[in-house]
Write a protein that holds these residues in place. Sequence first.
Motif, PDB file in Angstrom:
ATOM      1  N   ARG A 127       1.654   6.549  -3.166  1.00 50.53           N
ATOM      2  CA  ARG A 127       1.523   7.369  -1.968  1.00 50.53           C
ATOM      3  C   ARG A 127       2.687   8.339  -1.759  1.00 50.53           C
ATOM      4  N   VAL A 128       3.851   8.031  -2.348  1.00 47.80           N
ATOM      5  CA  VAL A 128       5.043   8.854  -2.103  1.00 47.80           C
ATOM      6  C   VAL A 128       5.685   9.239  -3.429  1.00 47.80           C
ATOM      7  N   LEU A 129       6.003  10.522  -3.574  1.00 45.97           N
ATOM      8  CA  LEU A 129       6.673  11.040  -4.771  1.00 45.97           C
ATOM      9  C   LEU A 129       8.043  11.581  -4.371  1.00 45.97           C
ATOM     10  N   LEU A 130       9.111  11.011  -4.973  1.00 44.08           N
ATOM     11  CA  LEU A 130      10.475  11.473  -4.704  1.00 44.08           C
ATOM     12  C   LEU A 130      10.906  12.376  -5.852  1.00 44.08           C
ATOM     13  N   GLY A 150       0.789  -1.233   0.000  1.00 48.16           N
ATOM     14  CA  GLY A 150       0.000   0.000   0.000  1.00 48.16           C
ATOM     15  C   GLY A 150       0.814   1.272   0.000  1.00 48.16           C
ATOM     16  N   ILE A 151       2.161   1.155  -0.198  1.00 50.85           N
ATOM     17  CA  ILE A 151       2.993   2.370  -0.264  1.00 50.85           C
ATOM     18  C   ILE A 151       3.861   2.294  -1.514  1.00 50.85           C
ATOM     19  N   ARG A 152       3.299   2.511  -2.665  1.00 50.63           N
ATOM     20  CA  ARG A 152       4.096   2.538  -3.894  1.00 50.63           C
ATOM     21  C   ARG A 152       4.669   3.939  -4.092  1.00 50.63           C
ATOM     22  N   SER A 153       5.831   4.007  -4.734  1.00 51.74           N
ATOM     23  CA  SER A 153       6.479   5.305  -4.927  1.00 51.74           C
ATOM     24  C   SER A 153       6.664   5.614  -6.404  1.00 51.74           C
ATOM     25  N   LEU A 154       6.777   6.901  -6.696  1.00 50.32           N
ATOM     26  CA  LEU A 154       7.143   7.399  -8.028  1.00 50.32           C
ATOM     27  C   LEU A 154       8.336   8.338  -7.850  1.00 50.32           C
ATOM     28  N   VAL A 155       9.141   8.484  -8.902  1.00 48.62           N
ATOM     29  CA  VAL A 155      10.267   9.389  -8.846  1.00 48.62           C
ATOM     30  C   VAL A 155      10.195  10.367 -10.008  1.00 48.62           C
ATOM     31  N   ALA A 156      10.686  11.599  -9.802  1.00 45.26           N
ATOM     32  CA  ALA A 156      10.645  12.621 -10.851  1.00 45.26           C
ATOM     33  C   ALA A 156      11.998  13.314 -10.957  1.00 45.26           C
ATOM     34  N   ASN A 190       9.909   4.373 -13.190  1.00 48.48           N
ATOM     35  CA  ASN A 190       8.468   4.372 -12.898  1.00 48.48           C
ATOM     36  C   ASN A 190       7.733   3.321 -13.717  1.00 48.48           C
ATOM     37  N   ASP A 191       8.455   2.270 -14.086  1.00 44.97           N
ATOM     38  CA  ASP A 191       7.863   1.125 -14.810  1.00 44.97           C
ATOM     39  C   ASP A 191       7.187   1.528 -16.109  1.00 44.97           C
ATOM     40  N   GLY A 192       7.843   2.439 -16.845  1.00 40.01           N
ATOM     41  CA  GLY A 192       7.344   2.795 -18.173  1.00 40.01           C
ATOM     42  C   GLY A 192       6.303   3.890 -18.188  1.00 40.01           C
ATOM     43  N   LEU A 193       5.980   4.452 -17.032  1.00 40.21           N
ATOM     44  CA  LEU A 193       4.984   5.527 -16.974  1.00 40.21           C
ATOM     45  C   LEU A 193       5.533   6.784 -17.669  1.00 40.21           C
ATOM     46  N   LEU A 242       2.660  11.359 -15.162  1.00 41.01           N
ATOM     47  CA  LEU A 242       2.989  11.191 -13.743  1.00 41.01           C
ATOM     48  C   LEU A 242       2.015  11.911 -12.806  1.00 41.01           C
ATOM     49  N   PRO A 243       1.695  13.213 -13.045  1.00 41.37           N
ATOM     50  CA  PRO A 243       0.771  13.881 -12.103  1.00 41.37           C
ATOM     51  C   PRO A 243      -0.560  13.153 -11.970  1.00 41.37           C
TER      52      PRO A 243
END
Length: 1023
Positions: free
Chosen positions: A679-682, A634-640, A661-664, A669-670
């Motif tokens: 849940r978390v954006l780095l 329940g805590i997946r992350s994305l990076v920018a 981000n697995d091809g996103l 992203l937004p």
Amino acid sequence: MANHTESDFEKAIEAGLIGAGGYTKRSPAAYSEPLALFPDDVTGFLKDSQTAKWGQLEVLLGAKTEATLLDSLSKELEIKGTLHVLRHGFKCYGKTFRLAYFRPNSSMNPEAAASYAANRLTITRQVAFASVMKNAEGKSRRCIIDVTLSLNGLPVATAELKNPLTGQRAADAVRQYCHARDDRDLLFAFKKRALVHFAVDPDEVWMTTRLKGMETVFLPFNRGNNHGAGNPPVESNWKTHYLWDEVLQADSLIDILQRFMHLEVKERQVKTDKGVRTIRKETLVFPRYHQLDAVRKLVSHARANGTGRNYLVQHSAGSGKSNSIAWLAHRLASLHDANDEKVFHSVVVVTDRRVLDQQLQNTIYQFEHKTGVVEKIDEDTQQLVRALSQGTPIVITTIQKFPFISQALSTLDGKGTGVKIDTAGKRFAVIVDEAHSSQSGETATALKGMLNKDGIEAAIAAQMSDEEDADLSDDAKAAMLRDALKRARQPNLSFFAFTATPKFKTKVLFDEPGPSGTSPFHEYTMRQAIEEGFIMDVLLNYTTYKRFFGLIKQVENDPEVPRKKAAKALARYLELHPVNIEQVVSVIVEHFRLYVMHELGGRAKAMVVTGSRLAAVKYKLAFDRYIKNNGYTGIRSLVAFSGTVEDPEDPGSSYTEVAMNDGLAESELPEAFERDDYRVLLVAEKYQTGFDQPLLQTMYVVKRLAGVQAVQTLSRLNRMAPGKARTFVLDFANQEDDIYKAFKPYYEATPIGENADPHRLSELQHKLLEWAIFAPDDVNAFAEVWYRGKRDHSATDHRLMNSVLDAVVQRFLDREDAQQDEFRGQLTAYRNLYAFLSQIIPYQDSELEKLYAFVRNLIAKLPPPGNGQAFRLEDEVALRFFRLQQLTEGSIDLGYGEAIPLKGPTDVGTRGFSEEGVALSTLVAKLNERFGTNFTEADQFFFDQIRASAEEDEKIVEAARANNLANFSSYLERMIDELFIDRMEGNEEIFSRVMTDKEFRSAAHEHLALEIFQRVRDAMPRK
């Protein structure tokens, strides 16, 4: 006896509007209940102002003329609304009649001025009509409105007035509109009659443009006081006199109807099982006071002083800057000076925000009702050249296009489609969105050089003979002069710069003095935006890692503060200086799991701000590794981050945002981050400005921040959202003093205090009890009901809680004003300190926890302070989420033992706290079980809102009363899509499932139909 009643206040406002305000008094008897307007004023205005057309109609219709015309007007009002009809007229038998004349832009047309003078503004007190709302006997209630303002017979504004000297305030008027005014009554119908409704007392004004029962949103319409909310004292006058002496004065109100009010339409596509459906949301926009004030002052100054001026408008986030820019652009494009000369030939809006482009075009189209007024430069620089050469009234572009204008002119010339930008004698207004020091750089120099090309060349010719540098050729001298002159202030340009966070250079460049005698020209502070409830205060719960560590250490071995076992996972990793990324990540993840995940009904999100692109990569890898190793879900992350990153410590490695981000896709992203699973954006140098995600609740900072960058970065948390009661910042890299210094110029608030002392809570608890305004028994009686382990409080529960609080409020009212203020201050201090410390220290002291719940509700119940500051109705949604969260976390179990005393440890009193959440025995639980989904309490709240909306709909209630369950269920099926759509915002994931999965929706519909049917039947009177 002194005149201080509500009626006297009403008479004074009436006298002001009739005297200098330009209004005429009307009797309430002149109001037509079926038509919801003043028919004699409508027909009188039309006869006087459009005599020829009236005569032609009379020849056709004879005695039926008035009735036919009023019928045509009513039908067009029903379809197009008041604002459209006032601006563009209505048709009757093929003839277009104007229902209002607006002030012409210049005085060159005497006929237009005469038409404008024909307008009739009227004030009517105590308009009464039979409402659709029913009284206890089932008969229609009689609704009486304090003040109704009309333009040529058509109601445009209503007001409910209150007087604190008789025990009521603007807050009571707000409640009156929410509870006792119904939008099904034609006078209150959205868009169709009155456009704005004011709640007024001598201290404050609040307004709304749409009545929706308990969901009505009132906005403050106050001037601001000492950089904060409310209104300043006025010598020999009421604080709110500006409403009738300025804003509602005849010329002003007509100007607002002509140039400010507009319908904001937002459309979004949603997938359903029947295909894609477009959802349309309409908002009628009435300017807030600071917007109206800023635009009018800028326009007035520009009219009086002409071009060559640089204005700074320092408006905080939450100020409605996009609308302010649209209103200003439209106004400047048609502005004439005292000699009837155009002040500006074109208005250039410089922005990087795509959303502003469309908003400007849509807004201005409503005013002008014609295309070509606004041109958005979205192709290339050649398009910009053509727009400027053709004199397009309003041009929207990015500043980056200006350095390439010379090249574009040459390209067009080579194509044989050469154009000339003739700036000789031309004047331009340049509106800059988000002005920073870049506006004084080379790109801004190119903009100035192009918009005053002819003036610069003339100045060069005049100065060439004065140049004494013999070493330079004439061409070189001219080029040098040209560059120097471009940088100077151009006499044919005026800049209007908008920003919340001006740098030093910005304030020096845009230097037109405001009320303080220096820049900015106009100001709406962060403090006022916070106090008025438009943004969150991100510094309220800000802490550095050192402070955080100190607080944990302070209680780690303290026998008086028992801790949850979950806190051990956090404390295990705490060191004063984390030496590696893995340790920082462990603190972030454990803090997020323990304190953040359950906020906002289980939807809260966090941002990790890193110092470099490589740091972002390393934090992302460490974050995902820690989650996986600990088996957390329940805590997946994305990076920018931008570009490709290589790690020198790992030769041959290569990382991109898309791959991590697995091809996103970057552009997606937004939208992806809105989903409940992320849940978390780095981030590294991305999404730290201009990124609006209201569910962002916590920020972890592992990067040095200073100045404007600190303000802009932390302000990502400040957006409001339903249920969002607080924010939290854990800063690993900065000092409190540095952040305070960064915010102070834009904040106008008290300094961040010393480290909070956990023992201060028990001290405040003791002080509050010493007042004897409430006792432990009151807290316990309230808590007994508040913490009952069920989702909804019953009517009996509400009655019991209110009776406890009401008795406390009465004791509070028996105290002197000074004592009330001191007590209220201590209540607020306790609430804020507990809200802050409880995000760091896992308190298990039920006395403090119970008191927090009691205090939050008591503050909402206390009457507002008598000094005219803004009142804040407690967000019921926030309290609901707060309670759900407490129940879910198992914070308190009142059914077992006694609370632990502060004197010392004991082995009796509280049992171990359950780490599991409350069992979901409701619809969401059934859906989760049947479909394998993982929806939460917040999603149950979505269904609760659907049910509540249905129970407020008279047609649905009538259907439940008149049919058996099977027939009612069939009826509800036809209505349920609209109920879901109304509750779409903030519930995207479960909404999407309901709209696309037939079986899932069928299960939800079946449950809701039964629940609504039973509740309606249970509420029917017994025979």
